[in-house]
Every structure is written in structure tokens, then in C-alpha cells.
Design an enzyme around this catalytic site. Structure first.
Site, PDB file in Angstrom:
ATOM      1  N   CYS A 263      56.728  42.810  10.097  1.00 26.62           N
ATOM      2  CA  CYS A 263      57.961  42.796  10.904  1.00 26.62           C
ATOM      3  C   CYS A 263      58.645  44.145  11.060  1.00 26.62           C
ATOM      4  CB  CYS A 263      58.937  41.778  10.311  1.00 26.62           C
ATOM      5  SG  CYS A 263      58.328  40.094  10.488  1.00 26.62           S
ATOM      6  N   ARG A 331      49.511  43.701   6.825  1.00 25.01           N
ATOM      7  CA  ARG A 331      49.881  44.431   8.035  1.00 25.01           C
ATOM      8  C   ARG A 331      50.827  45.593   7.706  1.00 25.01           C
ATOM      9  NH1 ARG A 331      51.112  39.210  11.846  1.00 25.01           N
ATOM     10  NH2 ARG A 331      51.611  38.282   9.841  1.00 25.01           N
TER      11      ARG A 331
HETATM   12  P1  NAD Z   1      50.538  35.422  12.920  1.00 21.67           P
HETATM   13  O1  NAD Z   1      49.731  36.496  13.524  1.00 21.67           O
HETATM   14  O2  NAD Z   1      50.411  35.100  11.472  1.00 21.67           O
HETATM   15  O3  NAD Z   1      50.266  34.049  13.698  1.00 21.67           O
HETATM   16  C1  NAD Z   1      50.213  33.925  15.086  1.00 21.67           C
HETATM   17  C2  NAD Z   1      49.295  32.738  15.418  1.00 21.67           C
HETATM   18  O4  NAD Z   1      49.403  32.452  16.798  1.00 21.67           O
HETATM   19  C3  NAD Z   1      47.821  33.022  15.153  1.00 21.67           C
HETATM   20  O5  NAD Z   1      47.301  32.013  14.306  1.00 21.67           O
HETATM   21  C4  NAD Z   1      47.174  32.968  16.530  1.00 21.67           C
HETATM   22  O6  NAD Z   1      45.855  32.447  16.520  1.00 21.67           O
HETATM   23  C5  NAD Z   1      48.120  32.041  17.261  1.00 21.67           C
HETATM   24  N1  NAD Z   1      48.098  32.144  18.717  1.00 21.67           N
HETATM   25  C6  NAD Z   1      48.148  33.263  19.483  1.00 21.67           C
HETATM   26  N2  NAD Z   1      48.122  32.919  20.787  1.00 21.67           N
HETATM   27  C7  NAD Z   1      48.072  31.563  20.840  1.00 21.67           C
HETATM   28  C8  NAD Z   1      48.042  30.621  21.906  1.00 21.67           C
HETATM   29  N3  NAD Z   1      48.043  31.025  23.182  1.00 21.67           N
HETATM   30  N4  NAD Z   1      47.983  29.314  21.607  1.00 21.67           N
HETATM   31  C9  NAD Z   1      47.968  28.899  20.322  1.00 21.67           C
HETATM   32  N5  NAD Z   1      47.995  29.746  19.272  1.00 21.67           N
HETATM   33  C10 NAD Z   1      48.057  31.059  19.538  1.00 21.67           C
HETATM   34  O7  NAD Z   1      52.057  35.761  13.273  1.00 21.67           O
HETATM   35  P2  NAD Z   1      53.362  35.537  12.366  1.00 21.67           P
HETATM   36  O8  NAD Z   1      53.395  36.511  11.257  1.00 21.67           O
HETATM   37  O9  NAD Z   1      53.494  34.084  12.084  1.00 21.67           O
HETATM   38  O10 NAD Z   1      54.485  35.977  13.404  1.00 21.67           O
HETATM   39  C11 NAD Z   1      54.804  35.189  14.544  1.00 21.67           C
HETATM   40  C12 NAD Z   1      56.103  35.718  15.130  1.00 21.67           C
HETATM   41  O11 NAD Z   1      57.179  35.479  14.197  1.00 21.67           O
HETATM   42  C13 NAD Z   1      56.132  37.212  15.401  1.00 21.67           C
HETATM   43  O12 NAD Z   1      56.874  37.454  16.564  1.00 21.67           O
HETATM   44  C14 NAD Z   1      56.846  37.783  14.193  1.00 21.67           C
HETATM   45  O13 NAD Z   1      57.502  38.986  14.479  1.00 21.67           O
HETATM   46  C15 NAD Z   1      57.834  36.698  13.885  1.00 21.67           C
HETATM   47  N6  NAD Z   1      58.262  36.652  12.488  1.00 21.67           N
HETATM   48  C16 NAD Z   1      57.355  36.815  11.495  1.00 21.67           C
HETATM   49  C17 NAD Z   1      57.763  36.752  10.158  1.00 21.67           C
HETATM   50  C18 NAD Z   1      56.771  36.948   9.054  1.00 21.67           C
HETATM   51  O14 NAD Z   1      57.225  37.129   7.921  1.00 21.67           O
HETATM   52  N7  NAD Z   1      55.474  36.932   9.296  1.00 21.67           N
HETATM   53  C19 NAD Z   1      59.104  36.510   9.863  1.00 21.67           C
HETATM   54  C20 NAD Z   1      60.011  36.322  10.902  1.00 21.67           C
HETATM   55  C21 NAD Z   1      59.581  36.395  12.210  1.00 21.67           C
END
Ligand code: NAD
Length: 438
Positions: A263, A331
């Protein structure tokens, strides 16, 4: 109420599981069939404490499903949460919104009755409205509202954070959407969680403003740590003295090797780009981005200095790879820069992390040696570097280092150990912003 969560990563999987724990019927959708197959077989694709049990319990109760089949999940849903990644776009620092916009096009044909489309992904101001335009252009009869509901959970404590957040932020455009969101978060409302309703733009910006502020706070204490080393001050006491002031607060004042994770690095960059686009000055954030990148590299230089300027053909043990404890997320972890620089300087780097080894393999130089335990990683090493403060490393005593290692150099980039105990045992001990300096 029925919920569809699109994207089953750290945020989507945790949010989906927690909403099902609240009692809603949740279908989590991911385009990665291997991920869905794994979850359906009871194995979590990520390490997050308590997640496996939570998912198993709610799946067994029939409230939580996982599928790659987006259509039926969206058609049945009262609320569709978009929780796909928004990484940094290659080359220019902007957030890559292609995953979010793809989801908008994919869900549009399946929207029938009134549905609330909630962006949980971290997205720049204006993205929610664009998602709405894409849906309207793809399905002219869709009856929907766009909501922004950024997620603030921390990896490693994600379930507790979702279940007992400091606040819930909801950006809405209509009373109908507000009612749906109120109903979804009713269990949190009952425990008196502040729920802040705003417009879409405000909600989108709150997420970036919060993350960037935390990144500034971390960088600030890191810079104070550098100064402490020069002037003979102790950064922990400085942080304590600052943090006792309620206007400052004592959180996020722990010095270290620079922030990483999924993030802060991408969100600070994206915020700087949004400001640039709108001709406003967030140079504080820009300075933090530059400083933090420099700091991660500077940690590798500290190791090299501690080894007298040369690490060629030297065995160096790195303990901890994940960007923080209790996650396998690699990451932008500082360990990547540190291991890469040391390897390029000719060191033989061996590494160990309790959970992130699998993720790390694709990100570290091919010459890196992966060890099964902390003890085997330390065995025969000339120097050890603690990069992530996992509890199992906190438990290491001076003797565990001395008996395992050939050399005596220990760099503690998280200030896990007591300097006097380490030095008294004969270790050449260096930490951050305290009496030991390089
Ligand atoms: P991630 O990469 O772990 O997961 C994303 C998932 O989305 C993947 O499994 C991918 O296969 C799937 N995906 C992508 N395109 C798709 C589609 N068209 N249809 C279905 N599935 C699809 O990401 P994350 O870490 O969970 O982060 C997601 C969002 O949340 C980001 O914007 C991030 O900034 C935000 N966020 C993350 C955190 C964290 O701690 N990881 C905390 C707060 C906010």
C-alpha cells in the site's frame, strides 16, 4: 442481503469472510482458477492469522462461496464489492486502474435489480465516477449506485481490523446507497464504530491522505533516527517523548529500514500524481517517496560498512523477508533491495522467513540461498541482518547468534534486541538510531 466480492486477494478474501461472519450471504469471485480451487480445498492462498478458520466456519454454514463464475454472483447480489489490485502503473507512477475498469465492464451485463457497486480497492479521486460511466455505457438499463468504501485493514491483523475498525468511511451519491451501506455495516454500528458518510471524492481521498500521512510519520522518525545516530541521542526516547503529546500520538514512530508493502509505496506515488494532475503541491509526500527509496538502499550500505567495506564472497544471513511480521506479503519489501544490493556486491546471501519464502523466491536474485530455519540461515555466517521483526527472531539470544555464526556482526534493522546484552556477549551489534552507529 447478498454480497458479491470481486477479487479474492488480501482485501477481498478477508472482507468477504468477515461479511459472511456478520451473517450475510457472500460469493467471492476471482479470475484466477488456481486460487479459487485452493480456497475451495480449504487452503488459503495468503498467510493471514485466523483466516483459514474464519473461511472454513462460514463456508460450512453455507454463507460463503468461492467461484470464478462472475455472472450469477453479480446477478444475485444487492451489493458488489470491487477488491482487485491497483498497483503502480509501469513507467509513470500513476495507479493502474485497468483491473478496476475491467471489473466494471465485466459486471455491467449482469446487473438487474437495484445494486450498489462498492469500490473497496484504493483508487484515485474520480475512479468511482468512471466506474459508473463504464457500467452505464455497457448496460443502459442497469439500476445501480456507486459507493466508495476504502479499506483500512492491516495485513497480519486484518480480521481484527475489519471486525473492529477505528472507522468506516463511505462515499455515497444517494440515500438508497447510504441505506444499503448502513445495513451492511450495522454489526459495526452496534459496537459504536464511527461511520463517516461523505461524497465519493472525499472518501477516495481519505484513503490516500491517511496512507500518505502514515508514510510521512514513518519517514520522519527514520530521519530522526539518522540524526540520533550522529548526535548521540536515542530514537526510542525521542519517539516516546514526542508520542506522549496527544497531538502527535505514539503510533507509527518506530524506526526501521523504510516502509514497504502493498500500500504505502504505491499509494504515496499515486497521491503525488493526483496532486500533479490537479496542479497542487504535495511535495511533502514526494520527498517521502524519494527518501524512503533511498533509505532501503542505505540499509544495504550499512551492512557493507559494518563488514569493512567489502562483502565479496562473504556469507550474510538475512532474517525476515516479508515487509512486516505476520504476513507473507513481499510487495516492495525492504528485504528485496537489501538482498539485491548485497548479492550484486558479491556477498553469498542466505535468507529465512517464517512465511514469505514462497513469495520471495520470484523476487530475490537467483543466487539467494533459501534456508529452512533461522538456525540454518545463521550457521557459519559472517554477518546477520534482521530485516523483519517476527516473534521467533525476538526470541533469539546473544548465544544463539554467537554459537551459530562464524563472524560477530549483527545488524538489527528493527531494534529488536537490547544493545548492551548483545555487545556484552561479544557481538558487534548495530541498530537504528541508538547508541550503536555506522
Ligand atoms: P491482491 O493482489 O492480493 O488481490 C487482487 C485479486 O483480484 C487477485 O486475486 C486477482 O486475481 C483478482 N482479480 C484481478 N482482476 C480480476 C477480475 N477482473 N475479476 C476477478 N478477480 C480479479 O490485492 P489486495 O492486496 O487485496 O489489494 C486490493 C486493493 O485493496 C488494492 O487497491 C489495495 O490498494 C487495497 N488495499 C489493500 C490492503 C492490503 O493490506 N493488502 C489494505 C487496504 C487496501
Amino acid at each position: 442481503m447478498k454480497i458479491a466480492v470481486i477479487g479474492t486477494g488480501y482485501v477481498g478474501l478477508v472482507s468477504g469472510a468477515c461479511f459472511s461472519e456478520f451473517g450475510f450471504f457472500v460469493t467471492c469471485v476471482d479470475k484466477d482458477p488456481a486460487k479459487i480451487k485452493m480456497i475451495n480445498a480449504g487452503t488459503m492462498p495468503i498467510y493471514e492469522p485466523g483466516l483459514e478458520e474464519l473461511v472454513a466456519r462460514n463456508a460450512a454454514a453455507g454463507r460463503l462461496h468461492f467461484t470464478t463464475d462472475l455472472g450469477p454472483a453479480v446477478a444475485a447480489a444487492d451489493a458488489v464489492f470491487i477488491a482487485v489490485g491497483t498497483p503502480t502503473r509501469r513507467g509513470d507512477g500513476y495507479a493502474d486502474l485497468s483491473f478496476v475498469y475491467d471489473v466494471a465492464s465485466e459486471i455491467a451485463p449482469f446487473l438487474n435489480d437495484y445494486t450498489v457497486i462498492v469500490t473497496k480497492s484504493t483508487v484515485p479521486v474520480g475512479t468511482g465516477r468512471e466506474v459508473g460511466s463504464i457500467i452505464a455505457a455497457t448496460n443502459a438499463t442497469a439500476n445501480f449506485d456507486i459507493v466508495s468504501n476504502p479499506e483500512f485493514l492491516r495485513e497480519g491483523a486484518a480480521i481484527a481490523d475489519f471486525m473492529r475498525p477505528d472507522r468506516v468511511v463511505v462515499g455515497v451519491q444517494s440515500e438508497a446507497a447510504r441505506d444499503v451501506m448502513r445495513a451492511l455495516y450495522r454489526p459495526l454500528f452496534l459496537i459504536e464504530t464511527p461511520i463517516l458518510f461523505t461524497n465519493l471524492e472525499t472518501s477516495e481521498l481519505i484513503k490516500y491522505a491517511s496512507n500518505a500521512f502514515l508514510a510521512v510519520k514513518i519517514s520522519y522518525i527514520n530521519q530522526m533516527a539518522d540524526l540520533c545516530e550522529k548526535v548521540g541521542a536515542d530514537v526510542h526516547d525521542v519517539a516516546k517523548g514526542m508520542g506522549l503529546d496527544k497531538r502527535i500520538g505514539n503510533k507509527f514512530l518506530h524506526p526501521g529500514p523504510g516502509y514497504g508493502g502493498s500500500c504505502f509505496p504505491k499509494d504515496t506515488l499515486a497521491l503525488a500524481k493526483t496532486a500533479e494532475q490537479h496542479g497542487t503541491d504535495v511535495s511533502i509526500v514526494g520527498a517521502v517517496v524519494t527518501y524512503n527509496a533511498h533509505r532501503k538502499m542505505a540499509m544495504a550500505d550499512r551492512v557493507i560498512s559494518a563488514m569493512g567495506g567489502v562483502v565479496k564472497d562473504t556469507e550474510i544471513a538475512v532474517l525476515g523477508l516479508a515487509f512486516k511480521p505476520e504476513t507473507d506479503d513481499m510487495r516492495d519489501s525492504p528485504s528485496i533491495d537489501i538482498v539485491t544490493v548485497l548479492s550484486a556486491a558479491g556477498a553469498h546471501v542466505r535468507v529465512y522467513d517464517p512465511k514469505a519464502m514462497h513469495e520471495a523466491k520470484a523476487l530475490l536474485p537467483a543466487t539467494t540461498q533459501f534456508c529452512d530455519t533461522a538456525a540454518s540461515c545463521l550457521h557459519g555466517a559472517a554477518a546477520a541482518v534482521v530485516v523483519t521483526e517476527w516473534n521467533e527472531f525476538r526470541a533469539l539470544t546473544p548465544t544463539s547468534f554467537i554459537e551459530a555464526m562464524k563472524g560477530r556482526v549483527l545488524l538489527d534493522l528493527r531494534n529488536v534486541y537490547d544493545p548492551s546484552a548483545m555487545q556484552a556477549a561479544g557481538l558487534e551489534y548495530y541498530s537504528i538510531g541508538r547508541e550503536t552507529k555506522l
